[in-house]
Every structure is written in C-alpha cells, then in structure tokens.
Write a protein that holds these residues in place. Structure first.
Motif, PDB file in Angstrom:
ATOM      1  N   PHE B   8       0.824  -1.210   0.000  1.00  0.00           N
ATOM      2  CA  PHE B   8       0.000   0.000   0.000  1.00  0.00           C
ATOM      3  C   PHE B   8       0.857   1.258   0.000  1.00  0.00           C
ATOM      4  O   PHE B   8       0.659   2.153  -0.812  1.00  0.00           O
ATOM      5  CB  PHE B   8      -0.951   0.006   1.210  1.00  0.00           C
ATOM      6  CG  PHE B   8      -1.830   1.219   1.256  1.00  0.00           C
ATOM      7  CD1 PHE B   8      -2.802   1.434   0.271  1.00  0.00           C
ATOM      8  CD2 PHE B   8      -1.690   2.170   2.258  1.00  0.00           C
ATOM      9  CE1 PHE B   8      -3.603   2.566   0.291  1.00  0.00           C
ATOM     10  CE2 PHE B   8      -2.489   3.299   2.293  1.00  0.00           C
ATOM     11  CZ  PHE B   8      -3.450   3.498   1.306  1.00  0.00           C
ATOM     12  N   CYS B   9       1.830   1.344   0.900  1.00  0.00           N
ATOM     13  CA  CYS B   9       2.584   2.595   1.104  1.00  0.00           C
ATOM     14  C   CYS B   9       3.745   2.778   0.139  1.00  0.00           C
ATOM     15  O   CYS B   9       4.226   3.891  -0.040  1.00  0.00           O
ATOM     16  CB  CYS B   9       3.150   2.655   2.524  1.00  0.00           C
ATOM     17  SG  CYS B   9       1.899   2.517   3.795  1.00  0.00           S
ATOM     18  N   GLU B  16      10.292  -0.055   9.899  1.00  0.00           N
ATOM     19  CA  GLU B  16       8.833   0.075   9.998  1.00  0.00           C
ATOM     20  C   GLU B  16       8.129  -1.267   9.840  1.00  0.00           C
ATOM     21  O   GLU B  16       6.906  -1.324   9.884  1.00  0.00           O
ATOM     22  CB  GLU B  16       8.319   1.037   8.907  1.00  0.00           C
ATOM     23  CG  GLU B  16       8.745   2.484   9.115  1.00  0.00           C
ATOM     24  CD  GLU B  16       8.060   3.452   8.135  1.00  0.00           C
ATOM     25  OE1 GLU B  16       7.404   2.986   7.183  1.00  0.00           O
ATOM     26  OE2 GLU B  16       8.187   4.669   8.343  1.00  0.00           O
ATOM     27  N   PRO B  61       3.177   0.992  10.328  1.00  0.00           N
ATOM     28  CA  PRO B  61       2.418   2.247  10.271  1.00  0.00           C
ATOM     29  C   PRO B  61       1.034   2.099   9.635  1.00  0.00           C
ATOM     30  O   PRO B  61       0.098   2.780  10.048  1.00  0.00           O
ATOM     31  CB  PRO B  61       3.308   3.166   9.433  1.00  0.00           C
ATOM     32  CG  PRO B  61       4.694   2.650   9.660  1.00  0.00           C
ATOM     33  CD  PRO B  61       4.515   1.152   9.756  1.00  0.00           C
ATOM     34  N   CYS B  62       0.891   1.234   8.637  1.00  0.00           N
ATOM     35  CA  CYS B  62      -0.422   1.082   8.000  1.00  0.00           C
ATOM     36  C   CYS B  62      -1.039  -0.277   8.307  1.00  0.00           C
ATOM     37  O   CYS B  62      -2.113  -0.593   7.809  1.00  0.00           O
ATOM     38  CB  CYS B  62      -0.316   1.279   6.487  1.00  0.00           C
ATOM     39  SG  CYS B  62       0.256  -0.165   5.600  1.00  0.00           S
ATOM     40  N   ALA B  63      -0.352  -1.097   9.108  1.00  0.00           N
ATOM     41  CA  ALA B  63      -0.858  -2.396   9.568  1.00  0.00           C
ATOM     42  C   ALA B  63      -1.144  -3.380   8.446  1.00  0.00           C
ATOM     43  O   ALA B  63      -1.868  -4.346   8.623  1.00  0.00           O
ATOM     44  CB  ALA B  63      -2.093  -2.223  10.449  1.00  0.00           C
ATOM     45  N   GLU B  64      -0.580  -3.158   7.276  1.00  0.00           N
ATOM     46  CA  GLU B  64      -0.809  -4.081   6.162  1.00  0.00           C
ATOM     47  C   GLU B  64      -0.066  -5.395   6.415  1.00  0.00           C
ATOM     48  O   GLU B  64       1.141  -5.398   6.674  1.00  0.00           O
ATOM     49  CB  GLU B  64      -0.307  -3.439   4.860  1.00  0.00           C
ATOM     50  CG  GLU B  64      -0.482  -4.283   3.624  1.00  0.00           C
ATOM     51  CD  GLU B  64      -1.757  -3.930   2.856  1.00  0.00           C
ATOM     52  OE1 GLU B  64      -2.516  -3.064   3.324  1.00  0.00           O
ATOM     53  OE2 GLU B  64      -1.982  -4.532   1.799  1.00  0.00           O
ATOM     54  N   VAL B  65      -0.786  -6.488   6.335  1.00  0.00           N
ATOM     55  CA  VAL B  65      -0.188  -7.821   6.420  1.00  0.00           C
ATOM     56  C   VAL B  65      -0.068  -8.327   4.992  1.00  0.00           C
ATOM     57  O   VAL B  65      -1.049  -8.333   4.257  1.00  0.00           O
ATOM     58  CB  VAL B  65      -1.076  -8.751   7.274  1.00  0.00           C
ATOM     59  CG1 VAL B  65      -0.509 -10.159   7.305  1.00  0.00           C
ATOM     60  CG2 VAL B  65      -1.212  -8.197   8.688  1.00  0.00           C
TER      61      VAL B  65
END
Ligand SMILES: [Zn+2]
Lengths: 181, 88, 931
Positions: B8-9, B16, B61-65
């Motif tokens: 995503f980021c 991070e 930071p965005c909790a993407e797994v």
C-alpha cells in the motif's frame, strides 16, 4: 519503588516554539491546533470520502481534508462531526480521536532538513499513506506548504516527540538554537 | 538497513516492518481432533530457506499484512503480494 | 629521526601558528597540520609505545593506515582517548599525550617488557594464564594492554547529528579519479555526492607535485571542485564513508573539530564509484618497526601536503618504479637519499630509539629515516562490505577488484589503475556509463613478500606487535586457517584493522604452508572502515530520548499535587503522592482506600474499539472466555492467549452495541493487543467486516474506588442512577458531562466499589479536579500505583507478566471453564490440551503467608529440603496494611493441592518459611465489591 520525577522533563507548554537553523536554513517548530479529528475505517473509505485525500507528498489544503492512513482507513481533519461507532448504512467504523493526537508544525526553508534527522522521508518517494516512523515514533507526516510540514503524534508521545525535535534541532545548529516558551 | 516495499505505502525503511511468519501454514481446524504433531508443526516448524523465501510481513504504520518474496542470501526483495481484496 | 619544516611548499598556512603541548613539551605547528605532521616538523621521533612489548614507535603512515600515532588529546572542551594523529587536524591549545607509555613515550617505565619478548609470543596469554584461573590475571593484563584511558573530564555534549539522505551517485574519494568522475556525472544531471576524508581535495596529487592536464595540482583540483558544484554536485570533505550496508546504504561520518561529535549521514546511493585509492605495503625486514621507518607514500605526503621533510639522510627501500622519482623529489627538498631494492636481498635496520642505519648484505648506509614500499594495495574495504569479490594479481602482488557488487564500480588506484592518465580516462568513462578497458600499467614492481625463517624480529602488525615469528609459531601449532591465525596472533585485530598488516600476514602464512595467497584467503572486511565513535550510532537517542516514556494528559496536575512519578509499563505514572518515603506513602494510601476511598489516574488502560458485522464472532474467537453472550451495557473479564495457550493479556471487554466492542487491555499492553487483533483480523478473518481502532490516546480515565466512591462520583451530577441495584458491578453507562462524552463503568481492581470514568483527554483535568474536590472532605484523595499494587494483591488479583510468566495458562489461575466447555474455536484452544498443559505438576497461583513479620522477597524460590530444587517462586509480595501481615502471591507446582503446607523459601543466601494459602487475603467473600 523510586521517585523518578526529576529524570523526566515536565510536559512542554502548548505555546512553546523552537527555532533554529538546519544546514544554515531557518526552521521553526510549534504546536498546531486541529479542532476535530475523526478516524474512519471501511473497505471503501479511501474512495468514498468527500474530503480531499492527502498522502505523501501532497500538500493539505487550509480547509477540511482527510489523511490517508491505510488501505481502509482515513483520518478526517476538521471535517464534519460524526457519531462514534459502526455506521450500518455506510459500513464505516467511526471514532472521535480529536484528543488522541498532538500536532506540530515544522516550517521554514530548513524544515525538510529537520525531518531528515528523524526519517528517510523524501519528496521523490511518494507514499499512499502519511503514517510512518519518525525519530523512532509512530507519526502522521504530511505537507501543509512548499516548506511546511505537519507532524502528528499520539498524545502520550507528544513529549517524547518534542524532546526529539528539540534535541535534533540543537545538534544541527549548536549556536543558533533557541527555545522559548 | 533495508528498504522494503509495502503493497500500500510503497518503499519504506526496514525499521517500519515486522516479520510475522513463513507462508504456507494454515491454522488447523480446532473443532476437530488435531494431533500433537500437527499442532506442534503449526506452532514451531520453520523451513528457514536459504535463498528465495516467501514470508508474511507487517508494515506497522499502515498495519498491512502481506506476502514478501526475497532472497535470504543476497537480501534482494523479489516482490510483494497483498492479501487484501483490492477495491474494484 | 630529524624531521624538518621547510620554509615553503605544502598546503599549510604558515601565517597561522598553532601552539600545542606533546607529553608536556610545548611545540607549534601551522594551520592545515595534523597532529602527526606537526610532531614530525618538531623533530619528534617516538610518538608512542607498542601494545605488547612497549617498543618505541614513530609515525609510520600518512593517513588512515597509521598503526602507531594514537594519542589522548585534551582540548579546552575536555579530553578524548584514542585519537589518530595522522588524520586529526591540529587545533590551538591541544594537549597531546602518547598512550601505552608512562610517564611519556620517550621514557617508558614498562619498556623493559621488550626484554621478556621471547616469552610474550603468540598465544602467550592463552597458554600462561589459564591456571589456576584467567580471571586472577585479567585485571593486571588489562591494565598493561589497551590504549588510551577514559579521563573524568570527557568532552560534554558530544552528540552526533544524524541525517538521512539519498543521491544518484556517490563518489568515495576526492583524488584525481574521484574528482574527474564526479564532475562527469554531475554534468550529466545526476545528483552526485563526493566524499573525501581529508579536509582538502586532491588525494595523492601533492606527493610528487607533478602537473596534471597542464595545471598545478591545486589549480586542477579547484577547477574540478568548481565544476562539480556548478553542476549541482555536493562535496563533503573531512567525511569518511565507513561502511556499506544492505540495499546500498552508505554510512558517512563527517568530522568537524576533534572535540565535536561527527555527523552521521545515512546515504542511500543508487550507484557508487569507489575512488578510495591505494596505500603502501610495508616491507618486512629486521627491526622494521623502529621509529624513523615510514611508508614511502607517507614521506611524500608530509613533504607535499605539510612542507615537512621527514629526514635528513633518507633510505628509500622500494621495489617499484616510483622509487627513483621519489628519490629525486626528496633530494630536491634537501635530503641525502640512498636507494635500496628489497627484492635484491634481505634488509635489516639498526638503532634503539630510532633508525640509525639500513643494511643489505655488505652495504650499509647511515640514515635517520627509511621510506619503505613493497608496492601499492588498493583500498577495497567498502568493495568487500558491499559483497564485491577480489582477485590476487601476481604482477602487482596485491588483491584487485574482481566481480563487482550491485551498484558499485572501482576506479583509479582502487581498481589497480595506478597511472594517472589512465585513471582519469577510466573514471570519466565509468561515470558516464561508457565502457573502458584497462590499458597496460607502467607501474611495475618485483614482488617482495615476507620470507619466513629470517633471523631477528620482523614486524608484520605494528599496532598489535605481531612478528613474522608469531606467524611461524601459529603455523607450527596448526592455526593455519586465516580466521584462526587472526585470532591466535591478533594479527589485523587492532584499531587499524590490518590495513598494512593483512597482505604481509597472509603472504607469510602462504609461504609457510606452501599455498598460494588466494588459497590462504582473506578474513572478512566489516564496517567501520576506520574507527568511529559509538556516539555516531546513537546520535541524539540518549538521556530522555533513549527510551521515552508515554505521558499522561494529567501529568502536570499530578506534579502539582506532589506526585512521585515512576515508570510503570512504559508510562510515567504517579507512584504515590506527598513528600514522604514511598513505602510509607503506599501503606497509608492503601489503608485510605479501604477506609474511605482513593482517586487513581487509570488512563493507560487500553480502549480498543472492535467494530463491524463480524465483531462479535471475532472478539469471541480471540478471547479465551465466551464473549458472544455478553449483552450491551455489560462488561466481562477475560484472557487473550497465544496459540500455545499461554496468557498474553487480561482485560475487560465492554459491549457497546451489536456490532461494537471496546477492549480494555491492561495498561502496558494497548499497542501489543491492538497488533495482535490486527494480525488475526487480516489473517484468517474477513478484514472488510472487522475494524480495530486503538482510541486509548483519546480518552483519559479516572477511577474512584473505596466505600465512599459512590458519594464522590455522585458530585459529578451525572444523569446515571449510581445505586447498587440500578448500576451493578460489571456494567457501564454512556452519558454526557459538561458537553463531552463520558463513559462510566463499575469494574474494580481493588475489591472495593469502583467507578471507572472516561472522558476525552482535554476534559481530564476538569474531571480530576471535580472528583478531587468532592473527595477531599470525605478523606478520599489521590492514590498512586504502589498502593494499587498492594490492594489488588490483597484481593489475589494478578498482573500479567508479574504474576504470570511465559508458561502460565488460565487454568493455572483457576479459570478452567472455557478450556473444557467453550463450544467455538478460539486462539490458543488446542494449546490448552497439550501434554504440557495437562501436566498435573503445573505451577498454579497461590497465596503465601510468611511466618514472621517480614514480607517474603519477590523472586524467592520455594525449595525442596533435600536437593534444593525450585518448585515455585514468589511473584508479588507486600506488607498489607489492611490485614496487618505480610502477603504474597506465587506460582507453585500443584499449588492448589498444597493449601496449608508450610514451605521453605530461598533467596540470596537466606531462607524463609511460609504457609500456602488462598490468593485472596482480604474480604474473601467479595461482598465489598458489590456494595
Ligand atoms: Zn504500508
């Protein structure tokens, strides 16, 4: 069982301003006021918000906007009041977080240089999210102008962030650093 | 310090991210009998591939797994796959 | 040795005189001097004593390859240990002291150690001091070895600035090749960084002083510098690229003054051109460590940069093409020069406190200086850090770059391109991405490598005092692997990291074992390339920035109420209130709560919202306890487990509505629990139907607890019926107070009636003040965490991580039902039925009643009488002011079956007696909590 009060600086006054020079360029750090912050999650939230969506390195407008945090999460800044909880109709999870954050404005020609003391955040590397680590602390980092940035930390970590910012500013400009309440 | 790509980021600093697990493990259906061996394998077995490996990572930071393929010898990142349904 | 400052020449500023002291003698140098050049200009021969034998040592090198000139330096700001004299700029008022020497380098009282040298050979420490015990000898040996000492007046405020940066191209080295490459790349529009560790660009151009592309070196360098900067390139001088790390990250250390911490740049460079040059290899011969014996390159550097002629009668001992031109240059500067070719026969130096003569066969020359070079060694440390390969070049008798690491190429002398015109062509071609094939070099040499079996002592590693004989000994004792050789003899393990000793050492081992040098191999090159202060790495993350604590919204209120603050689970929280000793305050506050009541800042308790259509099923899945039967307005205590079945956290779950829960995790654990929920949400559940918001920071929570809690809470004037019947234990209400949202819950960690009241953090002060004002006349005052700890222990309430450990499961604490009865799956369910989980000898939670008046030490072990095997530990222990006796909790094997047993405990040599009891010491019926 120890009294460690003296080991920790008391919280800084909200009116504190840090000024200094970073690599010879002026920089100023102050607390910023945001009157409403609303955390909204939902699978379509990135596309459904009416507010301008700000990632990195977009510049946030003066009026209400939404920060992109995650694939399914935004933080509305100064947006409309909303009711906490699960919005059945729109399939959105909503939480008032106005008091959950503390924002700092970092501005001036040396501002990006100060950010580089804490993170590898570069205009040339865009990101869909403004959430990142800076000075080792979780933060929302976005632009509010050409050389102006907003750094948003959790309320509990605002004192740590202030200390990190002031220490970094002091050590990149040993002579011209000033701290005044 | 590596640069790892969040689906995503985009590219972000290694600090991070957290490693979560190797891919390929599915939680056994605990409504049925699960042998001790099978449960232990689910909890503890690691293949520790030398070379190309597929792993689950979390971008904090965005909790993407997500799934990341990388080379554990050269440290090259080979690619990522999101585990999420992408908006249509 | 008799170095002399010449009246002209060099890059120094003779108009700027700098006064300094060396070992108590006053001297002066000039602007642009290093400590070493200034000492040489003052005729100083001995700059220190060697590490092991305390042999007198002089300056050997001209830059980072220096093994000997290491000093303690005191500046007006304070003192610094282990300063490398050849790379450190001289500054006014410096007090320079030699190390390893007492009282000074010229007269060292330990100098007699050299007489014992036959006994101090490789492995000496290992062999001699193993019996009876190394630790008996270690303090004495450590005092004698080592370098500088830490002085009490260490430089204050030595804090490194740290900067993240990125660029297209990093050029390492500001010599001719580096400058040419940076200029070519910058003109192409690339963002270019050029780093040079000297404070002046130009690298080796000043040694011979020859014109380059028709210009004087200084003019040519100035033109390149201007062109690079005009094209937008960035030049950092006095900056060392000290390491290459993953994904093309380069560590740069930029030094200003010696007593100011360097700046760390973490530079991410897409490409790197390595123009780090080459250094002289020492010639290995008898007594080659005497002061006055230097590298040829150093002799020319001191002349070309600093205007210092290093000797009057100089012997050049070199095996290559540069020897003759160097001789001419030094003669021109007024020295009497003699030439020796080490390839033509064994050399031996003589002298005691400095070289007096050099001999080869029957030929002997009286000299005060020997400049030695056995060829040039490209500086390829960064190449190896990045994963580049090396190849042995027989003709040049050195390692040269082979297969390149991704994103890096070597140019100039670092690439073995020793001819200036070829180096410039190569640098410009590589900078523009054009092909270039190396031409035949005009630099020729006769390989000269150490010859084992020679008489006398020949030094391989000057800094660690490793001689050729030590390597021979290592070989005889079969330490032939290069990694064993290094550790057994300490070859190349000093702070110079073997820059000069590596190749002679490998060559000696190759000759001894009959192998080729590539077969012997090299040891691993690791960052940092030159020593950097540890302060560089930690930067400003010291003091309060080292591990910052979370702060309460009410911290200033607590400070002005006289709170003693302490760390509890990552938060800075009131430990107790009032200017009195902590234990006394805690006892008094704990008594106050049971008599009247207390007011506690409980804000760190987690407030993690779980929302969405699958929220109920999800909360039920992650909790050990059944949560789907929880009704809106109610709360339930429960455990989160790991998949092993071990307790991860305990807390209370609020049901806000059909699709909304709030998880109140324990105070130190809100982030950990949020992370655990997030990973289960995305792994194995539908993340579009569950959302997790950690709102802990938005809310502040104030708890009023004790018999008068209801009276105090009533003062808020909430539209909530606070009576026990209308508002029972384990329920909550939502309302509005002074126009802000307020959540009030009946949940208790003290065993008393408690109201846990949460408001947005900006209203916390108003809430706290209102409650404190209402409490004061009733004897209900603020209480700290220390009193809370006592109160909860009186009730047998546990703290996760204190009263539980990495093995504790719910059934060890008496929470057995879900393990056998919960019908749906949950995290950790199978883990609760392993052989270990079913073991009848598991440690279970018990109370311990100490026999006597003294509380048991926390951490004491319960022991069997016979073999003192531990079968349990004390996890919490206090003096209870409410039952007036010591109380304790512990984890004990088969504890619940042992009630009433008297046990022996052991802690730090003392034994104690206690009786096992119920964990609940106060109000066993639990009536007070429901009042
Ligand atoms: Zn991400």
């Amino acid at each position: 069982m120890r009294d460690d009060t003296h080991k920790w600086d008391a919280p800084f006054p909200a009116s504190s301003v840090l000024t200094g020079e970073v690599d010879g360029k002026a920089c100023r750090v102050s607390s910023a006021n945001m009157h409403r912050l609303t955390l909204i999650s939902g699978s379509g939230v990135q596309t459904s918000s009416e507010l301008p969506l700000i990632g990195w390195p977009e510049i946030a407008p003066d009026g209400p906007f939404a920060l992109s945090l995650r694939r399914d999460r935004i933080l509305e800044v100064n947006g409309p009041a909303r009711t906490d909880g699960w919005d059945e109709l729109k399939s959105l999870a909503i939480s008032d977080m106005t008091d959950g954050y503390h924002a700092f404005s970092v501005d001036g020609p040396g501002a990006l240089g100060l950010l580089h003391r804490g993170a590898d955040v570069f205009a040339e590397t865009p990101s869909a999210s403004v959430a990142r680590l800076i000075f080792g602390l979780p933060a929302l980092v976005y632009r509010t102008g050409e050389t102006a940035f907003s750094l948003v930390f959790t309320r509990a970590q605002a004192v740590a962030a202030y200390s990190a910012l002031s220490t970094a500013l002091r050590h990149c400009a040993p002579v011209r650093f000033k701290e005044r309440p | 310090m590596q640069v790892l790509p969040c689906p995503f980021c985009g590219p972000r600093s290694e600090g991070e991210f957290h490693f979560a697990a190797e891919t390929g493990k599915t939680r056994p259906d605990t409504t049925r009998d699960v042998s001790a061996e099978k449960w232990a394998a689910y909890l503890f077995d690691q293949t520790n591939e030398k070379g190309v490996t597929r792993e689950i990572w979390i971008h904090l930071p965005c909790a993407e797994v997500f799934v990341m393929s990388r080379d554990s010898v050269t440290m090259d990142v080979l690619g990522t796959e999101t585990l999420r349904k992408l908006p249509t | 040795m008799s170095g002399t400052r010449l009246s002209s020449g060099g890059l120094i500023d003779r108009a700027r005189r700098i006064d300094f002291n060396f070992d108590g003698r006053s001297m002066h140098g000039f602007g642009g001097d290093t400590l070493a050049s200034a000492l040489l200009a003052n005729g100083t021969g001995i700059v220190g004593r060697s590490f092991k034998y305390h042999r007198p040592r002089g300056v050997w090198g001209g830059w980072f390859d220096e093994p000997n000139a290491i000093f303690s330096v005191r500046t007006p700001k304070g003192s610094l240990p282990n300063v490398l004299g050849t790379t450190t700029a001289l500054a006014p008022g410096m007090d320079i002291r030699s190390v390893n020497a007492w009282p000074n380098a010229g007269f060292d009282v330990k100098g007699g150690l050299d007489l014992f040298s036959p006994w101090l050979k490789a492995g000496f420490y290992y062999k001699t001091f193993m019996k009876p015990d190394w630790h008996l000898f270690e303090p004495m040996i450590r005092r004698m070895a080592g370098l500088g000492t830490l002085e009490p007046d260490m430089v204050e405020g030595y804090t490194a600035d740290q900067v993240h940066a990125q660029c297209d191209l990093l050029v390492v080295g500001g010599g001719a090749a580096g400058l040419a490459a940076a200029e070519a790349a910058a003109r192409q529009g690339k963002t270019v960084w050029l780093v040079e560790d000297h404070d002046t660009l130009g690298g080796g151009l000043y040694r011979m002083g020859d014109r380059i592309e028709g210009l004087q070196p200084t003019d040519w360098v100035a033109a390149r510098k201007a062109a690079i900067e005009d094209a937008g390139g960035r030049i950092l001088t006095h900056t060392t690229a000290f390491g290459v790390f993953d994904h093309r990250l380069y560590g740069l250390a930029r030094q200003s003054a010696v007593d100011v911490a360097p700046t760390l740049y973490r530079l991410r460079a897409k490409e790197c051109l390595l123009a780090s040059g080459a250094i002289d290899r020492p010639v290995t011969f008898g007594n080659n460590d005497l002061p006055g014996i230097m590298s040829l390159e150093a002799g020319l550097e001191y002349l070309g940069r600093y205007g210092v002629r290093v000797g009057n009668a100089i012997a050049i001992a070199a095996n290559h093409a540069q020897a003759a031109s160097a001789a001419a240059r030094l003669s021109e500067a007024g020295a009497k020069v003699s030439l020796f070719d080490p390839a033509k026969g064994d050399l031996a130096a003589s002298g005691r406190r400095g070289v007096k003569a050099l001999r080869q066969g029957k030929r002997a020359e009286a000299v005060d200086c020997v400049l030695a070079s056995a060829g040039w060694t490209p500086v390829l440390h960064l190449w190896r850090h990045a994963g580049g390969k090396l190849r042995w070049d027989e003709a040049l008798a050195t390692f040269l770059p082979a297969e390149a690491p991704a994103g890096m190429r070597a140019i100039g002398a670092a690439n073995g391109t020793f001819d200036l015109d070829q180096a410039l062509a190569e640098a410009r071609a590589f900078a523009m991405g054009e092909p270039y094939s190396q031409a035949t070099t005009r630099f020729t040499l006769t390989p000269t490598l150490p010859k084992p079996g020679a008489k006398g002592r020949q030094w391989i590693d000057f800094q660690h005092d490793v001689t050729l004989k030590d390597i021979e000994l290592a070989e005889r004792e079969n330490y032939v692997s290069v990694e064993h050789l290094k550790r057994y003899t300490t070859l190349s393990m000093a702070s110079d990291q073997g820059k000069t000793s590596n190749i002679p050492g490998l060559a000696a081992m190759a000759a001894l074992t009959g192998k080729t040098i590539p077969e012997v191999g090299t040891t691993t090159f690791r960052p940092p390339f030159v020593p950097v202060p540890l302060a560089l790495y930690h930067g400003h993350h010291g003091g309060q920035n080292f591990r910052p604590l979370k702060r309460l919204a009410l911290e200033n209120v607590h400070r002005s109420s006289g709170a003693a603050l302490g760390e509890y689970g990552g938060w800075l929280r009131p430990a107790w209130y009032g200017d009195r000793p902590g234990p006394e305050a805690a006892q008094s506050e704990a008594r106050m709560v049971r008599d009247a009541g207390g007011i506690l800042d409980a804000s760190p308790l987690g407030k993690i919202e779980v929302m969405g259509p699958d929220a109920e099923a999800f909360v039920n899945f992650v909790y050990y306890n059944t949560m789907k039967t929880l009704k809106p307005g109610f709360l339930r205590y429960g455990f989160l487990l790991t998949e092993r079945g071990v307790i991860f956290d305990d807390g209370v779950v609020f049901r806000m509505g059909p699709n909304r829960f709030v998880i109140s995790s324990s105070s130190s654990h809100a982030e950990g629990v949020t992370g655990m929920l997030e990973s289960w949400r995305q792994d194995g559940n539908d993340p579009d139907r569950i959302f997790v918001h950690d709102t802990t920071n938005h809310w502040s929570t104030v708890t009023v607890t004790g018999p008068k809690a209801r009276d105090v809470t009533r003062s808020l004037g909430l539209d909530v019926d606070l009576s026990a019947d209308a508002f029972p234990h384990m329920t909550f209400r939502e309302t509005v107070w002074r126009d802000v949202a307020l959540r009030i819950a009946r949940v208790s960690f003290t065993g008393e009636v408690s109201f846990e009241i949460s408001v947005p953090a900006s209203s916390a002060k108003a809430l706290w003040t209102a409650l404190a004002d209402a409490g004061r006349p009733l004897g209900v005052r603020p209480m700290g965490i220390e009193a809370l700890s006592i109160l909860r222990a009186e009730k047998g309430f546990i703290i996760i991580g204190k009263d539980t450990d990495g093995e504790t499961m719910p059934h060890d604490l008496g929470f057995t039902l879900p393990r056998t009865k919960k019908p749906t799956t949950f995290v950790g369910d199978r883990g609760l039925h392993t052989d270990a989980a079913n073991d009848p000898d598991r440690r279970q939670l018990v109370g311990l009643s100490a026999i006597g008046d003294t509380p048991l030490p926390t951490g004491a072990h319960l022991i069997d009488g016979t073999d003192r095997r531990s079968f349990g530990i004390v996890t919490s222990s206090y003096m209870s002011p409410n039952v007036n006796r010591p109380i304790a909790l512990g984890l004990v094997e088969r504890g619940t079956q042992r009630m009433g047993e008297t046990v022996t405990l052991f802690h730090l040599g003392q034994t104690y007696q206690a009786t096992l009891t119920s964990p609940v010491a106060f109000d066993r019926e639990g009536a007070r909590i429901h009042a």
